[in-house]
Write a protein that holds these residues in place. Sequence first.
Motif, PDB file in Angstrom:
ATOM      1  N   LYS A 148      38.214  -2.666  -8.710  1.00 13.16           N
ATOM      2  CA  LYS A 148      37.579  -2.987 -10.002  1.00 13.16           C
ATOM      3  C   LYS A 148      38.607  -3.657 -10.922  1.00 13.16           C
ATOM      4  O   LYS A 148      39.711  -3.133 -11.126  1.00 13.16           O
ATOM      5  CB  LYS A 148      37.052  -1.705 -10.637  1.00 13.16           C
ATOM      6  CG  LYS A 148      36.187  -1.920 -11.872  1.00 13.16           C
ATOM      7  CD  LYS A 148      35.635  -0.571 -12.330  1.00 13.16           C
ATOM      8  CE  LYS A 148      34.553  -0.697 -13.383  1.00 13.16           C
ATOM      9  NZ  LYS A 148      33.956   0.613 -13.708  1.00 13.16           N
ATOM     10  N   ARG A 184      29.911  -7.729 -16.404  1.00 11.34           N
ATOM     11  CA  ARG A 184      29.796  -8.235 -17.780  1.00 11.34           C
ATOM     12  C   ARG A 184      30.681  -9.449 -18.035  1.00 11.34           C
ATOM     13  O   ARG A 184      30.657 -10.014 -19.130  1.00 11.34           O
ATOM     14  CB  ARG A 184      30.162  -7.127 -18.766  1.00 11.34           C
ATOM     15  CG  ARG A 184      29.096  -6.036 -18.848  1.00 11.34           C
ATOM     16  CD  ARG A 184      29.372  -5.153 -20.026  1.00 11.34           C
ATOM     17  NE  ARG A 184      28.414  -4.086 -20.148  1.00 11.34           N
ATOM     18  CZ  ARG A 184      27.304  -4.151 -20.907  1.00 11.34           C
ATOM     19  NH1 ARG A 184      27.017  -5.236 -21.586  1.00 11.34           N
ATOM     20  NH2 ARG A 184      26.512  -3.104 -20.975  1.00 11.34           N
ATOM     21  N   THR A 206      24.016   2.145 -22.355  1.00 14.75           N
ATOM     22  CA  THR A 206      24.045   0.716 -22.017  1.00 14.75           C
ATOM     23  C   THR A 206      23.000   0.357 -20.961  1.00 14.75           C
ATOM     24  O   THR A 206      22.577  -0.797 -20.884  1.00 14.75           O
ATOM     25  CB  THR A 206      25.438   0.309 -21.499  1.00 14.75           C
ATOM     26  OG1 THR A 206      25.715   1.044 -20.301  1.00 14.75           O
ATOM     27  CG2 THR A 206      26.517   0.575 -22.535  1.00 14.75           C
TER      28      THR A 206
HETATM   29  N1  LIG Z   1      31.167   2.416 -14.676  1.00 14.00           N
HETATM   30  C1  LIG Z   1      31.120   1.396 -15.483  1.00 14.00           C
HETATM   31  O1  LIG Z   1      31.855   0.450 -15.367  1.00 14.00           O
HETATM   32  C2  LIG Z   1      30.083   1.478 -16.548  1.00 14.00           C
HETATM   33  C3  LIG Z   1      29.799   0.143 -17.170  1.00 14.00           C
HETATM   34  C4  LIG Z   1      28.694   0.201 -18.131  1.00 14.00           C
HETATM   35  O2  LIG Z   1      28.021   1.201 -18.293  1.00 14.00           O
HETATM   36  C5  LIG Z   1      28.407  -0.992 -18.890  1.00 14.00           C
HETATM   37  O3  LIG Z   1      27.530  -0.899 -19.730  1.00 14.00           O
HETATM   38  O4  LIG Z   1      29.039  -2.034 -18.672  1.00 14.00           O
END
Ligand SMILES: NC(=O)CCC(=O)C(=O)O
Length: 277
Positions: free
Chosen positions: A113, A158, A184
Motif C-alpha cells: 500500500k 483515491r 467514507t
Molecule cells: N483502509 C483504508 O485505506 C480506508 C480508506 C477509506 O476508508 C477511504 O475512505 O479512503
Amino acid sequence: MQRYKVAVCQMTIHQEKEKNLVRAREMIARAARQGARLVVLPEMFNCPYVARLFPRYAESYPEGPSLQMLSRAAREEGVYLVGGSLPERDGDQVYNTSFIFAPDGRLLGKHRKMHLFDVELASGLTVKESSTIGAGNQVTVIPSELGDLGVAICYDIRFPELMRLMVLKGARVVVIPAAFNMTTGPAHWELVFRMRAIDNQAYFIGASPARDPMAPYVAYGHSLVVDPWGNVVSMAREGEEIVYAEIDLDLIEKTRSELPLLRHRRTDIYALELLAP
Ligand SMILES: NC(=O)CCC(=O)C(=O)O
C-alpha cells in the motif's frame, strides 16, 4: 482469455488469525466451484483492521501461514488469486501488502500500500496506519492471461495519478482489496470506483470485509465490480457473501475506441511522471 468470471469474497474478519484463514480458504474453494478464474479477498483479511495489531499478525514471505495458505489455495483450486492484503514483515518494517498468486501457486507479484490511511474524521473515526506500517513505492501491474492486472490497496484508489499510472503501464483490470468505513463508505465508495473506471476505461474491482457492527473498525461492505463504462456490474450488500461478475476484455477496447480518452490526453501540454524506480 477474453471472458472470465471473477469472484469477490466479502468475508467476516475475526480476531483469531486461524479462523480467518479457514474462512478465506472455504470461500476460495466455493468461488472456484462456481467457475471463477480470478478470486479476490479483502484488505487485511487475516487480522482486524486496527493499526496497533498489524505487527502482531505480520508474516514474512514465503513462510508465513497466510501466505502458504494462499499459494496452496491458488494451486489446489486452479485460480488466479489476489490475496487481499495482510501485514507483511520485511526486516524491521511492516507493510500492508497484497500478494498475487498464479493457478500453479507461484507468486506473481505483490503490492505494498502506497498511500497510508492517516485521518481524523469529524465523525470521530481516527486511523493512523503510519503508526505501525511503512509505505510502498511501486506501481503494481501484473501481466496475466486475464488481462494485465493492476493492484492497489484501499486508500490508494483515491489517488487518480496512481490509477492512471497503472493503466498507462497496461492494466485493464484494476483490483483493490479495501476496507472503507461507515463514514467514507456511504459517501464515496461506489462513486470513487465508478469514477476511476470511467476515467481509465478499465474494470475496477473492490473487495471489502463484511460489515461487523461490533468490530473496532466497521467496514462498509458493498464489494463491487465496475465495468469500463462505469456500470456497477455486481455489488454485495453488507454481510458475508461472494459476488460474481463476468469480465469481458473486449468491452475495454470497445469503450476505448468509442470514446478515446486515453488517446485524447494532451501529453504535449501536461505529463504524469513516475519518479520512483
Ligand atoms: N483502509 C483504508 O485505506 C480506508 C480508506 C477509506 O476508508 C477511504 O475512505 O479512503
